[in-house]
Design a protein around this motif. Structure first.
Motif, PDB file in Angstrom:
ATOM      1  N   GLU A  81      48.076 100.332  55.126  1.00 19.94           N
ATOM      2  CA  GLU A  81      47.419 101.500  54.531  1.00 19.94           C
ATOM      3  C   GLU A  81      47.823 102.781  55.238  1.00 19.94           C
ATOM      4  O   GLU A  81      48.022 103.824  54.605  1.00 19.94           O
ATOM      5  N   THR A  83      56.883 104.411  43.859  1.00 22.02           N
ATOM      6  CA  THR A  83      56.169 103.221  44.309  1.00 22.02           C
ATOM      7  C   THR A  83      57.146 102.096  44.627  1.00 22.02           C
ATOM      8  O   THR A  83      57.095 101.480  45.694  1.00 22.02           O
ATOM      9  N   LEU A 103      51.825 109.213  51.199  1.00 22.69           N
ATOM     10  CA  LEU A 103      50.867 110.112  50.546  1.00 22.69           C
ATOM     11  C   LEU A 103      50.927 111.504  51.165  1.00 22.69           C
ATOM     12  O   LEU A 103      50.937 112.515  50.453  1.00 22.69           O
ATOM     13  N   GLY A 133      51.270 103.621  54.139  1.00 29.60           N
ATOM     14  CA  GLY A 133      51.181 104.218  52.810  1.00 29.60           C
ATOM     15  C   GLY A 133      50.653 105.642  52.861  1.00 29.60           C
ATOM     16  O   GLY A 133      51.046 106.490  52.056  1.00 29.60           O
ATOM     17  N   ARG A 134      49.778 105.911  53.835  1.00 30.83           N
ATOM     18  CA  ARG A 134      49.238 107.256  53.989  1.00 30.83           C
ATOM     19  C   ARG A 134      50.326 108.254  54.391  1.00 30.83           C
ATOM     20  O   ARG A 134      50.247 109.441  54.068  1.00 30.83           O
ATOM     21  N   TRP A 139      50.623 105.189  47.597  1.00 31.69           N
ATOM     22  CA  TRP A 139      49.373 105.042  48.344  1.00 31.69           C
ATOM     23  C   TRP A 139      48.460 104.011  47.684  1.00 31.69           C
ATOM     24  O   TRP A 139      47.878 103.162  48.359  1.00 31.69           O
ATOM     25  N   ALA A 180      47.138 100.670  49.428  1.00 30.64           N
ATOM     26  CA  ALA A 180      45.705 100.435  49.558  1.00 30.64           C
ATOM     27  C   ALA A 180      45.300  99.127  48.886  1.00 30.64           C
ATOM     28  O   ALA A 180      44.503  98.346  49.426  1.00 30.64           O
TER      29      ALA A 180
END
Length: 427
Positions: A42, A229, A49, A45-46, A354, A358
């Motif tokens: 996560e 993605t 983001l 991924g942030r 993101w 998540a």
């Protein structure tokens, strides 16, 4: 040597290579960050983001001043920030209170540069004297250089990292910073077209009132999500979910993805005038949907990698195609229009990866609904990422629906103009 618009066009191509560097280098190092700094999916991924959210904010701010300020100053600033951010990526994790904070600071700096490039480069090329193949094809050709930049970043970084070892990963961002540094000097010298004057430019208020522009904004959102993605997560998915080595995971995942995306854009750049754009985009969205499903659901690692890679071909036309549709439909939209579209593209590029990260984390850490979804997928150690990518199937599906509805409307509605033609503010 006298600089011409041909030099300007080449500098714009290199500008997209620079954007490919700032968007794709950090994800290639996710496995390094995960093992070296103990970062969960996560948080990785942030970082994606943060990159695209910063670009999104930059796009929003740039919309307000680019047409008034002109192209040169913000283009030079974009390259300065790209160089600075890449240099910080190498040094900030070691000198910051925490490595993750250092990564965040570096990403914010170069993301501002990337956001400016996204707003500026496409309208510059659109405003240059039209090449023989036409503006839509020229836009696709321009965006193909993002793909070739991504190929160079993935292949070059992967091979260099294999040679120098993960402990010396800081060499990579410093080496890639040379590209925007050189292009910065070029943009100080090349001729640039004038921006659209305020009195002639279609206002954003008018654009926002037109259904066709709302459709273009939604297409950009889903195009950014569908492209980024798969692009951002395919390396880690190949390594952890499919069990291949980092070198082969990078080369067979994001590298081949970028190659096929570039091939698709080159093909449309060469023969685009013979291919109706809206049906082509619908076909691309359908192929992307299939590719996501194959990558998520196949029990064969090779087949899953093929799905990841072919997705690059599938999404190749979505981003530049939407730019071309809007530019043809609203020829006086100016840099502000491109900026708004870039906002939505970057929003998709931020939200899509993101959400996938998540969902991947939640599906493996006790969430009953998402854990149940992961249980239905192949159990190979990567079912969390499979679940994340499966949720992302929604983005290319929306593209298919919008393009089919739009194509039906322009065919059957009396007097309905296509996005490629018509007055600048009509519906």
């Amino acid at each position: 040597m006298t600089m011409t618009f041909d030099h300007t066009r080449r500098a714009c191509y290199t500008g997209y290579v620079t954007q490919a560097i700032v968007n794709n280098l950090a994800p290639l190092l996710f496995i390094v960050f995960q093992t070296r700094y103990d970062l969960p999916l996560e948080m990785l991924g942030r970082l994606v983001l943060l990159n695209f959210a910063t670009q999104l904010v930059t796009d929003i701010v740039a919309v307000r001043f680019v047409d008034r300020l002109g192209y040169r100053v913000p283009l030079v600033v974009a390259h300065i920030l790209s160089v600075a951010g890449l240099a910080l990526l190498a040094v900030a994790p070691a000198v910051s209170p925490s490595p993750y904070l250092g990564l965040c600071v570096a990403i914010i700096v170069y993301a501002v540069g990337g956001g400016l490039l996204e707003v500026l480069v496409s309208p510059v090329v659109d405003a240059l004297p039209s090449p023989q193949e036409g503006k839509a094809a020229a836009m696709s050709l321009l965006h193909s250089f993002y793909c070739w930049g991504q190929v160079a970043v993935v292949a070059g970084s992967t091979l260099l990292l294999a040679q120098i070892g993960q402990d010396a990963w800081q060499i990579l961002p410093l080496a890639w910073a040379i590209v925007p540094l050189i292009n910065l000097v070029v943009f100080l010298k090349v001729p640039l077209p004038a921006t659209v004057p305020d009195e002639h430019r279609t206002s954003l208020r008018k654009l926002f009132s037109v259904p066709a522009f709302a459709a273009a904004m939604t297409l950009m959102l889903c195009a950014g999500a569908a492209e980024l993605t798969m692009s951002q997560w395919s390396s880690l998915f190949a390594e952890e979910g499919l069990g291949v080595s980092k070198v082969w995971g990078d080369l067979a995942g994001p590298c081949l993805f970028a190659v096929l995306m570039g091939v698709g854009r080159i093909i449309y750049g060469l023969w685009g005038e013979r291919i109706p754009l809206v049906p082509a985009m619908a076909s691309c969205g359908a192929l992307a949907t299939v590719c996501y499903l194959v990558a998520c659901l196949s029990t064969n690692p090779v087949v899953s990698l093929v799905g990841c890679a072919v997705c690059g071909l599938a999404v190749s036309l979505l981003w530049p195609g939407t730019f071309s549709l809007a530019a043809g439909r609203f020829p006086l939209g100016g840099a502000a229009m491109f900026g708004v579209l870039a906002v939505f593209g970057d929003a998709g590029g931020a939200i899509g990866p993101w959400i996938a990260g998540a969902v991947a984390d939640a599906s493996t850490t006790g969430n009953a609904l998402l854990g149940g979804l992961a249980d239905l997928l192949p159990d190979d150690g990567g079912s969390g990422l499979r679940a994340g990518l499966l949720v992302a199937v929604a983005f290319p599906l929306v593209i298919v629906v919008i393009t089919l509805l739009y194509n039906a409307r322009t065919r059957h509605a009396p007097g309905a103009a296509s996005l490629e033609a018509g007055d600048p503010v009509g519906g």
